[in-house]
Design an enzyme around this catalytic site. Structure first.
Site, PDB file in Angstrom:
ATOM      1  N   THR A  45       0.843  -1.192   0.000  1.00 25.89           N
ATOM      2  CA  THR A  45       0.000   0.000   0.000  1.00 25.89           C
ATOM      3  C   THR A  45       0.883   1.247   0.000  1.00 25.89           C
ATOM      4  O   THR A  45       1.816   1.351   0.783  1.00 25.89           O
ATOM      5  CB  THR A  45      -0.929   0.009   1.230  1.00 25.89           C
ATOM      6  N   HIS A 112       5.711  -2.078   3.304  1.00 22.24           N
ATOM      7  CA  HIS A 112       5.751  -3.497   3.656  1.00 22.24           C
ATOM      8  C   HIS A 112       4.902  -4.313   2.691  1.00 22.24           C
ATOM      9  O   HIS A 112       4.074  -3.765   1.966  1.00 22.24           O
ATOM     10  CB  HIS A 112       5.251  -3.712   5.088  1.00 22.24           C
TER      11      HIS A 112
END
Length: 151
Positions: A45, A112
């Site tokens: 994201t 991440h």
């Protein structure tokens, strides 16, 4: 941009190359990760904004990280295993979104890739060397109930 478009929010994410997807699946297998995220769901994201912004997705395929480390994050739904990336590129893309007016629900942005949304009581840590190659960025209207798509 209309008022309705501004109020609907925006989600932006990075998708990764086949080389990266292979490496992530191999990592999941070698760690014996329970409830692994499926290959087609791997992403990072960049922006989860409650307001829409005129974000322009980047094009091109190139390495955005080559290392990271494992962390288990406690969430409302359990324990999530993530590969935290050492990625200036993803951090810069997030800052670009914020400069355009994007909101962010957390104090910091941590690039991440989620490996499992539920590892139970297991713990994981350690450095990981993995080629993280961007395939593309994409954007879509924000879905506040995104976790329903995981089931």
């Amino acid at each position: 941009m209309t008022l309705n478009e501004v109020s609907e929010g925006l989600y932006v994410a990075a998708k990764f190359s086949e080389l990266t997807l292979d490496a992530l699946e191999n990592l999941q297998r070698s760690l014996k990760v329970p409830n692994p995220v499926p290959r087609e769901k791997f992403h990072s994201t960049i922006c989860y904004s409650r307001v829409n912004i005129p974000y322009v997705v980047a094009s091109g395929s190139f390495e955005v990280a080559n290392s990271g480390h494992l962390e288990v994050w406690k969430t409302d739904d359990g324990s999530t295993l993530v590969l935290v990336l050492d990625s200036d590129y993803l951090s810069c893309r997030h800052m670009y979104a914020r400069a355009l007016g994007a909101t962010h629900d957390f104090p910091d942005y941590t690039p991440h890739i989620t490996l499992s949304y539920n590892v139970g009581p297991l713990t994981y840590k350690g450095e990981v060397q993995i080629p993280v190659v961007l395939d593309r960025e994409y954007k879509e209207p924000l879905k506040l109930n995104w976790s329903a798509d995981l089931k």
